[in-house]
Design a protein around this motif. Structure first.
Motif, mmCIF file in Angstrom:
data_model
loop_
_atom_site.group_PDB
_atom_site.id
_atom_site.type_symbol
_atom_site.label_atom_id
_atom_site.label_comp_id
_atom_site.label_asym_id
_atom_site.label_seq_id
_atom_site.Cartn_x
_atom_site.Cartn_y
_atom_site.Cartn_z
ATOM 1 N N LEU A 99 39.155 35.893 37.434
ATOM 2 C CA LEU A 99 38.118 36.398 36.534
ATOM 3 C C LEU A 99 36.786 36.446 37.261
ATOM 4 O O LEU A 99 36.419 35.498 37.971
ATOM 5 C CB LEU A 99 37.981 35.494 35.309
ATOM 6 N N ASP A 100 36.055 37.563 37.097
ATOM 7 C CA ASP A 100 34.722 37.627 37.668
ATOM 8 C C ASP A 100 33.735 36.899 36.760
ATOM 9 O O ASP A 100 34.116 36.336 35.715
ATOM 10 C CB ASP A 100 34.305 39.073 37.950
ATOM 11 N N GLN A 102 31.690 37.890 34.693
ATOM 12 C CA GLN A 102 31.545 38.474 33.364
ATOM 13 C C GLN A 102 32.812 38.355 32.530
ATOM 14 O O GLN A 102 32.873 38.871 31.413
ATOM 15 C CB GLN A 102 31.132 39.946 33.488
ATOM 16 N N ASN A 104 35.815 39.629 33.324
ATOM 17 C CA ASN A 104 36.794 40.690 33.528
ATOM 18 C C ASN A 104 37.944 40.189 34.397
ATOM 19 O O ASN A 104 37.752 39.335 35.269
ATOM 20 C CB ASN A 104 36.136 41.902 34.190
ATOM 21 N N TYR A 106 40.942 40.593 37.178
ATOM 22 C CA TYR A 106 41.373 41.308 38.383
ATOM 23 C C TYR A 106 42.777 40.824 38.717
ATOM 24 O O TYR A 106 43.020 39.609 38.786
ATOM 25 C CB TYR A 106 40.433 41.029 39.550
ATOM 26 N N MET A 117 41.929 46.232 37.263
ATOM 27 C CA MET A 117 40.849 45.572 36.537
ATOM 28 C C MET A 117 40.966 45.840 35.041
ATOM 29 O O MET A 117 41.220 46.973 34.617
ATOM 30 C CB MET A 117 39.490 46.062 37.056
ATOM 31 N N PHE A 118 40.785 44.782 34.255
ATOM 32 C CA PHE A 118 40.840 44.861 32.810
ATOM 33 C C PHE A 118 39.677 44.058 32.217
ATOM 34 O O PHE A 118 39.200 43.106 32.833
ATOM 35 C CB PHE A 118 42.138 44.269 32.252
ATOM 36 N N THR A 119 39.265 44.431 31.021
ATOM 37 C CA THR A 119 38.353 43.552 30.300
ATOM 38 C C THR A 119 39.145 42.353 29.798
ATOM 39 O O THR A 119 40.383 42.340 29.825
ATOM 40 C CB THR A 119 37.727 44.270 29.095
ATOM 41 N N SER A 120 38.447 41.351 29.294
ATOM 42 C CA SER A 120 39.126 40.172 28.767
ATOM 43 C C SER A 120 39.974 40.499 27.543
ATOM 44 O O SER A 120 40.883 39.743 27.189
ATOM 45 C CB SER A 120 38.099 39.091 28.415
ATOM 46 N N LEU A 125 39.966 49.052 33.162
ATOM 47 C CA LEU A 125 38.699 49.395 33.799
ATOM 48 C C LEU A 125 38.877 50.223 35.070
ATOM 49 O O LEU A 125 37.928 50.840 35.546
ATOM 50 C CB LEU A 125 37.928 48.116 34.146
#
Length: 348
Positions: A99-100, A102, A104, A106, A117-120, A125
């Motif tokens: 998780l980055d 923010q 998100n 990976y 990449m995905f949102t939570s 993404l």
């Protein structure tokens, strides 16, 4: 069971999971990331012939099922072999998740040679990465981890190196090549970055863990091939806690080993699993299945780890062991000895 360590005690807490192709459960879990609160994102590798089971399960540490992310890596019904042709959100051979800053997600995919990449919440993404040997290209990317500056370190297994990127995929740095010497790799796999920014790599086929500075300078190594205490047989992952203890998923030895910050062996965990809440719910709904369990022989072996592939630890001292072959996660609590006399024996 309680396992005592210098300055700490590891006490079994509970187990999460059951074998399922979809919904509440896992299918060959391989990695996890911890989100806000007690949310977990669990990567399911599954089998090649059940591509629909390749997914990220979202649940809580308390075993509340939230949902899942991802779909089979297909285009027009046919399996694809590159990231450019795969449908958005596809996962074929997912390996690792991070998780980055923010929140998100990976995810590395060693079949598609890309980072997805995905949102939570699971919204797609995008992705980046192509197969190759040049800077910024991959050959079976595996372990991934963010540093405190949101740079992403990626274990490039087939190229026997580590690469560093910005989170949008801009190449920054690399180190390593095939070999057995210090700083060399033979099919590296897992990665972790400690609070100092130092990078730990599970050097899979060399049966060891290597530690580097953030720019790839070799610092130390631990482990020798074997099955004795402190020896490793195809280690797949490791995590470093705030006190510097190193937890290693010793895959083919079916255990997790704990080392101090200098690489000295401390203890090992071989498993203490009980039935999970999801497992109990399934048995409640299937009385015949429960009856078969009651008369089955050798169920005592079920508590042991089998093919642990990943480890994670949170800021509260919960140790998560990905017990892949048994489609579950075993959870232990690291307890300061000062509190042992007042521990009430509760789950967490």
């Amino acid at each position: 069971m309680t396992t005592r360590v210098q300055g700490a005690t590891f006490r079994y807490s509970h187990t999460i999971g059951r074998g399922e192709e979809a919904g509440p459960g896992f299918k060959n879990p391989i990695a996890l990331a911890l989100g806000e609160g007690d949310v977990m994102y669990v990567v399911n590798r599954s089998y090649d012939f059940r591509a629909d089971s390749k997914r990220i399960t979202i649940c809580t540490v308390g075993e509340e099922y939230i949902g899942e992310i991802g779909n089979a890596g297909r285009l027009g019904g046919e399996m694809v072999d590159d990231g450019e042709s795969a449908d958005p959100g596809s996962l074929v051979w997912p390996v690792s998740i991070s998780l980055d800053s923010q929140g998100n997600l990976y995810v590395s995919d060693e079949w598609l040679n890309r980072i997805s990449m995905f949102t939570s919440d699971g919204d797609w993404l995008g992705s980046w990465g192509i197969k190759g040997k040049a800077d910024g290209e991959f050959d079976k990317p595996s372990g991934i981890a963010f540093d405190h500056e949101d740079n992403l370190y990626i274990v490039d297994t087939g190229n026997n190196r580590v690469q560093k990127f910005t989170k949008d995929g801009q190449f920054l740095d690399k180190w390593g090549h095939e070999g057995t010497g210090d700083g060399e790799f033979n099919m590296p796999w897992g990665i972790d970055i400690d609070s100092n920014g130092d990078v730990f790599i599970a050097d899979w086929r060399n049966d060891r863990i290597q530690k580097f500075t953030s720019d790839g300078q070799f610092l130390m190594k631990l482990g020798l091939p074997g099955s004795g205490d402190g020896e490793l047989n195809r280690p797949t992952d490791m995590v470093v806690d705030g006190q510097g203890l190193i937890y290693v998923a010793d895959w083919q030895n079916d255990r997790v080993q704990v080392f101090d910050s200098e690489g000295r062996f401390i203890t090992k965990i071989i498993g203490d699993a009980t039935l999970s809440k999801w497992g109990e719910q399934k048995l409640d709904a299937n009385p015949d299945m429960r009856l078969q369990r009651e008369i089955a022989q050798g169920l005592d072996r079920e508590r042991f780890l089998s093919g642990p592939l990943g480890v994670e630890i949170d800021d509260n001292g919960l140790l998560f062991i990905i017990d892949s072959d048994r489609n579950r996660i075993q959870i232990y609590r690291k307890i300061d000895p000062f509190f042992l006399g007042r521990y009430d024996g509760g789950r967490l």
